[in-house]
Design a protein around this motif. Sequence first.
Motif, PDB file in Angstrom:
ATOM      1  N   SER A   8      35.244 -33.651  -3.562  1.00 18.25           N
ATOM      2  CA  SER A   8      36.247 -32.667  -3.168  1.00 18.25           C
ATOM      3  C   SER A   8      35.570 -31.308  -3.046  1.00 18.25           C
ATOM      4  CB  SER A   8      37.400 -32.609  -4.175  1.00 18.25           C
ATOM      5  OG  SER A   8      36.920 -32.301  -5.469  1.00 18.25           O
ATOM      6  N   THR A   9      36.176 -30.416  -2.287  1.00 19.00           N
ATOM      7  CA  THR A   9      35.546 -29.144  -1.928  1.00 19.00           C
ATOM      8  C   THR A   9      36.013 -28.026  -2.849  1.00 19.00           C
ATOM      9  OG1 THR A   9      35.437 -29.860   0.370  1.00 19.00           O
ATOM     10  CG2 THR A   9      35.179 -27.507  -0.058  1.00 19.00           C
ATOM     11  N   SER A  10      35.040 -27.279  -3.362  1.00 21.94           N
ATOM     12  CA  SER A  10      35.351 -26.086  -4.141  1.00 21.94           C
ATOM     13  C   SER A  10      35.233 -24.838  -3.276  1.00 21.94           C
ATOM     14  CB  SER A  10      34.410 -25.972  -5.337  1.00 21.94           C
ATOM     15  OG  SER A  10      34.606 -24.755  -6.030  1.00 21.94           O
ATOM     16  N   GLU A  11      34.061 -24.645  -2.628  1.00 21.82           N
ATOM     17  CA  GLU A  11      33.835 -23.505  -1.740  1.00 21.82           C
ATOM     18  C   GLU A  11      32.914 -23.940  -0.611  1.00 21.82           C
ATOM     19  OE1 GLU A  11      34.032 -19.599  -4.684  1.00 21.82           O
ATOM     20  OE2 GLU A  11      32.159 -20.712  -4.527  1.00 21.82           O
ATOM     21  N   VAL A  12      33.025 -23.245   0.534  1.00 21.07           N
ATOM     22  CA  VAL A  12      32.162 -23.522   1.686  1.00 21.07           C
ATOM     23  C   VAL A  12      31.411 -22.241   2.027  1.00 21.07           C
ATOM     24  CG1 VAL A  12      32.034 -24.285   4.074  1.00 21.07           C
ATOM     25  CG2 VAL A  12      33.765 -25.259   2.552  1.00 21.07           C
ATOM     26  N   ASP A  13      30.092 -22.288   1.937  1.00 18.31           N
ATOM     27  CA  ASP A  13      29.236 -21.145   2.226  1.00 18.31           C
ATOM     28  C   ASP A  13      28.517 -21.391   3.551  1.00 18.31           C
ATOM     29  OD1 ASP A  13      27.872 -18.760   1.971  1.00 18.31           O
ATOM     30  OD2 ASP A  13      27.177 -19.137  -0.068  1.00 18.31           O
ATOM     31  N   VAL A  14      27.754 -20.409   3.990  1.00 16.18           N
ATOM     32  CA  VAL A  14      26.952 -20.519   5.211  1.00 16.18           C
ATOM     33  C   VAL A  14      25.491 -20.462   4.802  1.00 16.18           C
ATOM     34  CG1 VAL A  14      26.516 -19.535   7.487  1.00 16.18           C
ATOM     35  CG2 VAL A  14      28.789 -19.367   6.475  1.00 16.18           C
ATOM     36  N   ALA A  15      24.654 -21.291   5.438  1.00 13.82           N
ATOM     37  CA  ALA A  15      23.261 -21.453   5.031  1.00 13.82           C
ATOM     38  C   ALA A  15      22.500 -20.128   4.929  1.00 13.82           C
ATOM     39  CB  ALA A  15      22.555 -22.413   5.985  1.00 13.82           C
ATOM     40  N   PRO A  16      22.557 -19.225   5.923  1.00 12.11           N
ATOM     41  CA  PRO A  16      21.786 -17.977   5.784  1.00 12.11           C
ATOM     42  C   PRO A  16      22.222 -17.133   4.587  1.00 12.11           C
ATOM     43  CG  PRO A  16      22.441 -18.318   8.071  1.00 12.11           C
ATOM     44  CD  PRO A  16      23.172 -19.336   7.264  1.00 12.11           C
ATOM     45  N   MET A  17      23.527 -17.110   4.277  1.00 11.99           N
ATOM     46  CA  MET A  17      24.004 -16.313   3.150  1.00 11.99           C
ATOM     47  C   MET A  17      23.566 -16.918   1.810  1.00 11.99           C
ATOM     48  SD  MET A  17      25.326 -14.230   5.142  1.00 11.99           S
ATOM     49  CE  MET A  17      25.880 -14.240   6.848  1.00 11.99           C
ATOM     50  N   ALA A  18      23.634 -18.257   1.732  1.00 16.43           N
ATOM     51  CA  ALA A  18      23.174 -18.917   0.510  1.00 16.43           C
ATOM     52  C   ALA A  18      21.679 -18.716   0.314  1.00 16.43           C
ATOM     53  CB  ALA A  18      23.510 -20.408   0.578  1.00 16.43           C
ATOM     54  N   LEU A  19      20.914 -18.775   1.408  1.00 17.09           N
ATOM     55  CA  LEU A  19      19.467 -18.551   1.320  1.00 17.09           C
ATOM     56  C   LEU A  19      19.167 -17.112   0.900  1.00 17.09           C
ATOM     57  CD1 LEU A  19      16.728 -19.891   1.771  1.00 17.09           C
ATOM     58  CD2 LEU A  19      16.842 -19.178   4.156  1.00 17.09           C
ATOM     59  N   PHE A  20      19.946 -16.157   1.386  1.00 19.38           N
ATOM     60  CA  PHE A  20      19.779 -14.756   0.984  1.00 19.38           C
ATOM     61  C   PHE A  20      19.994 -14.600  -0.518  1.00 19.38           C
ATOM     62  CE2 PHE A  20      22.032 -10.840  -0.096  1.00 19.38           C
ATOM     63  CZ  PHE A  20      21.087  -9.885   0.237  1.00 19.38           C
ATOM     64  N   ASN A  21      21.044 -15.240  -1.063  1.00 24.18           N
ATOM     65  CA  ASN A  21      21.302 -15.148  -2.505  1.00 24.18           C
ATOM     66  C   ASN A  21      20.158 -15.731  -3.314  1.00 24.18           C
ATOM     67  OD1 ASN A  21      23.831 -13.873  -2.299  1.00 24.18           O
ATOM     68  ND2 ASN A  21      24.872 -15.829  -1.957  1.00 24.18           N
ATOM     69  N   ALA A  22      19.591 -16.852  -2.840  1.00 25.69           N
ATOM     70  CA  ALA A  22      18.460 -17.457  -3.549  1.00 25.69           C
ATOM     71  C   ALA A  22      17.235 -16.548  -3.504  1.00 25.69           C
ATOM     72  CB  ALA A  22      18.141 -18.818  -2.926  1.00 25.69           C
ATOM     73  N   PHE A  23      16.995 -15.922  -2.350  1.00 21.94           N
ATOM     74  CA  PHE A  23      15.845 -15.016  -2.227  1.00 21.94           C
ATOM     75  C   PHE A  23      15.996 -13.837  -3.186  1.00 21.94           C
ATOM     76  CE2 PHE A  23      13.776 -11.274  -0.535  1.00 21.94           C
ATOM     77  CZ  PHE A  23      12.513 -11.736  -0.209  1.00 21.94           C
ATOM     78  N   ARG A  24      17.189 -13.252  -3.256  1.00 23.80           N
ATOM     79  CA  ARG A  24      17.392 -12.107  -4.141  1.00 23.80           C
ATOM     80  C   ARG A  24      17.164 -12.494  -5.601  1.00 23.80           C
ATOM     81  NH1 ARG A  24      20.469  -7.609  -2.664  1.00 23.80           N
ATOM     82  NH2 ARG A  24      19.483  -6.711  -0.817  1.00 23.80           N
ATOM     83  N   ALA A  25      17.623 -13.712  -5.976  1.00 20.13           N
ATOM     84  CA  ALA A  25      17.456 -14.143  -7.362  1.00 20.13           C
ATOM     85  C   ALA A  25      15.990 -14.419  -7.694  1.00 20.13           C
ATOM     86  CB  ALA A  25      18.302 -15.390  -7.621  1.00 20.13           C
ATOM     87  N   ALA A  26      15.226 -14.922  -6.705  1.00 20.36           N
ATOM     88  CA  ALA A  26      13.834 -15.295  -6.965  1.00 20.36           C
ATOM     89  C   ALA A  26      12.860 -14.136  -6.749  1.00 20.36           C
ATOM     90  CB  ALA A  26      13.440 -16.473  -6.074  1.00 20.36           C
ATOM     91  N   TYR A  27      13.134 -13.238  -5.771  1.00 18.38           N
ATOM     92  CA  TYR A  27      12.177 -12.201  -5.394  1.00 18.38           C
ATOM     93  C   TYR A  27      12.680 -10.777  -5.684  1.00 18.38           C
ATOM     94  CZ  TYR A  27       9.647 -15.836  -2.799  1.00 18.38           C
ATOM     95  OH  TYR A  27       8.945 -16.958  -2.444  1.00 18.38           O
ATOM     96  N   GLY A  28      13.945 -10.640  -6.042  1.00 13.89           N
ATOM     97  CA  GLY A  28      14.483  -9.308  -6.289  1.00 13.89           C
ATOM     98  C   GLY A  28      14.741  -8.562  -4.981  1.00 13.89           C
ATOM     99  N   GLU A  29      14.637  -7.227  -5.022  1.00 14.63           N
ATOM    100  CA  GLU A  29      14.837  -6.386  -3.846  1.00 14.63           C
ATOM    101  C   GLU A  29      13.493  -5.826  -3.409  1.00 14.63           C
ATOM    102  OE1 GLU A  29      17.704  -3.390  -4.613  1.00 14.63           O
ATOM    103  OE2 GLU A  29      19.322  -4.792  -5.087  1.00 14.63           O
ATOM    104  N   PRO A  30      12.829  -6.450  -2.423  1.00 11.02           N
ATOM    105  CA  PRO A  30      11.499  -5.984  -2.020  1.00 11.02           C
ATOM    106  C   PRO A  30      11.578  -4.605  -1.374  1.00 11.02           C
ATOM    107  CG  PRO A  30      12.332  -7.618  -0.473  1.00 11.02           C
ATOM    108  CD  PRO A  30      13.311  -7.579  -1.610  1.00 11.02           C
ATOM    109  N   SER A  31      10.602  -3.796  -1.664  1.00 14.60           N
ATOM    110  CA  SER A  31      10.569  -2.451  -1.082  1.00 14.60           C
ATOM    111  C   SER A  31      10.137  -2.505   0.385  1.00 14.60           C
ATOM    112  CB  SER A  31       9.615  -1.560  -1.879  1.00 14.60           C
ATOM    113  OG  SER A  31       8.310  -2.143  -1.921  1.00 14.60           O
ATOM    114  N   GLU A  32       9.242  -3.443   0.708  1.00 18.41           N
ATOM    115  CA  GLU A  32       8.837  -3.581   2.094  1.00 18.41           C
ATOM    116  C   GLU A  32       9.794  -4.526   2.835  1.00 18.41           C
ATOM    117  OE1 GLU A  32       7.569  -5.103  -0.389  1.00 18.41           O
ATOM    118  OE2 GLU A  32       6.697  -7.048   0.101  1.00 18.41           O
ATOM    119  N   SER A  33       9.703  -4.531   4.149  1.00 16.37           N
ATOM    120  CA  SER A  33      10.549  -5.406   4.970  1.00 16.37           C
ATOM    121  C   SER A  33       9.953  -6.810   4.989  1.00 16.37           C
ATOM    122  CB  SER A  33      10.658  -4.864   6.394  1.00 16.37           C
ATOM    123  OG  SER A  33      11.471  -5.706   7.176  1.00 16.37           O
TER     124      SER A  33
END
Length: 601
Positions: free
Chosen positions: A135-160
């Motif tokens: 059964s479904t709890s929430e539906v996310d979008v792949a780029p947004m979920a990947l962004f959340n994982a990047f922030r948790a693993a790499y923080g907020e990089p100063s460079e682009s």
Amino acid sequence: MAVFESSKSGGLVLKAYDSESIVSDPALDASRVSQTKIAIASLAQRLKVGKSKVRYAISGQAVITRFVKLPPLGGDNIEQLVTFEAQQQFPFPLNEVVWDYELIESPGEKEVVIVAIKSDALDEINAAVNESGLSTSEVDVAPMALFNAFRAAYGEPSESVLLIDIGARTTNLLYLEGKRFFTRSVGISGSAVTAAIAKEYGIPFVEAESQKVTNGLVALGGGHTEQLDESVAHLAGVIRNALTRLPAEIARTTNYYRSQHGGSAPSRVILAGGGANLPYALEFFQEKLNLPVEYFNPLGAFSVGKGVDASVLQREGHLMGELVGLGLRGIGKSTINIDLVPTVVEQARAADRRKPFLIGAAAALLLGVGAWAGLQWVAAGKAEEKLQSANDTKEQLDPIASEIRTLLEKENSIRKVATGFTTAEADHAFWYDLLAEVRGAFASDAVWVTDLEPLAAYLPPVEAKAGAAKKDATAPATTSGKSMIRPEFFSTGYGQSSLLPVESEGKAGAAPQPINTVNAIRLKGFWRKKNEQNQNMVSELLKKLRENPGSFTFSFPGPDGKPVNLKDEQIVKELAVAGTGPELAFPFEIILPLAREVKAK
């Protein structure tokens, strides 16, 4: 698929992980949902998740994503403003899509990301998940979920930083710079590489996919493939050519990000997704983008449980970005929270919101039912008294009702006999009226009717619709073997007629038998031209009959059941054209449908 739980310190712990491969042949796109459903069911069984509630992410290709800058308004107006912007950005009415948005922190201005998907497309994807027992709890979008994982693993990089997620059907490009965030999906992906191999070698998509996974690698410049087998080198060249379009799309997206969103060109590249599994893919992007490239590593965002194989995580860690982002949603540590709600989930949530009101309503209903039951008990006693009174009255009226029924049956039998007489008389009078109408319509010294023949079950040649088969109804049903009225001579020009009945064919001395119900008559005769200017007297007289049809009809049901007006050429079966020879008259034959069916005896 991954199973996460929260640790005592509030962190994310991976308890189980597994993956399943499916073939993403674009030619078999209709079977993709069923393949996905089978894969999900297999993973759920192996991970023993039963009927759990799950969060899942859908591909960036399946949604419409827009980044919109908002004017500086108060916080109370954000919802209305975003709704207005959504109406402008999406090519569908908002009632046909499921959409959500999230505010993005940008220096000096407000920016929002809006994501939408067609409702029926989301319901189809969600059905594949639910039919697998989940059964479904929430539906996310792949780029947004990947962004959340990047922030948790790499923080907020100063460079682009540019995060390239190469999937089977699409490649997600994520630009991350401090709190700034931008994403775009392009159609150059793993299936594009497989399609290029299939086209180059003329082999099926499935076989090309197998060759890519088994023997594929990315050719590099500087004679990189000279030491390889010729077939492997050629395959590497095909893969390189297919991937070369991706750096061009990256350059185009980078220019758009810098010009329209005020971002900076990336100084570092991170590879993720299954398309990055090809050998030398990292070196290829280093060569093309002229930037340092590394594989995505989400292990900094979670800890690993005892039952997870570390070697699998080392091999497939760059594939787990979306899963980690979904896990962070479960413990409330995600930065962007997009929730696309399928219809069944919205109905379940609405039901949960209504539960307190339903409980109160149920209590009130029970009280009402108790009061109603008391009233019904009192009313039932009164109804019983009225029923007894009605039964007594019925017993008194039963003898009279029996007499009335007997009289009604007698009336019906008499009515049947009377109806037979009146019908026969009406049919008898019909023929007199018909002959009078024929005589009046063909009253001309240039026309002679020599034969009048009744026809049964006649169907005129009505034209069928374009593209439909035409029904051959030109041959009327004959009355062979039946008694028929055949005039030996009938001249409307002189007003004389002589009608003689013809006996039915059969044994000598047999009584005449009634013919079928008649619905048309056939008229045969001769006509002569009166002068050079009026050569077709039959059509002229037929026109008079149309003006006052009386016993006849010039409209007949067509193949679709709608009435069709009969033309002269559908009524006139034979009409000899007047010539210049010595003939005195010329034969004609017409069939006139009757206004009603008549029994002829």
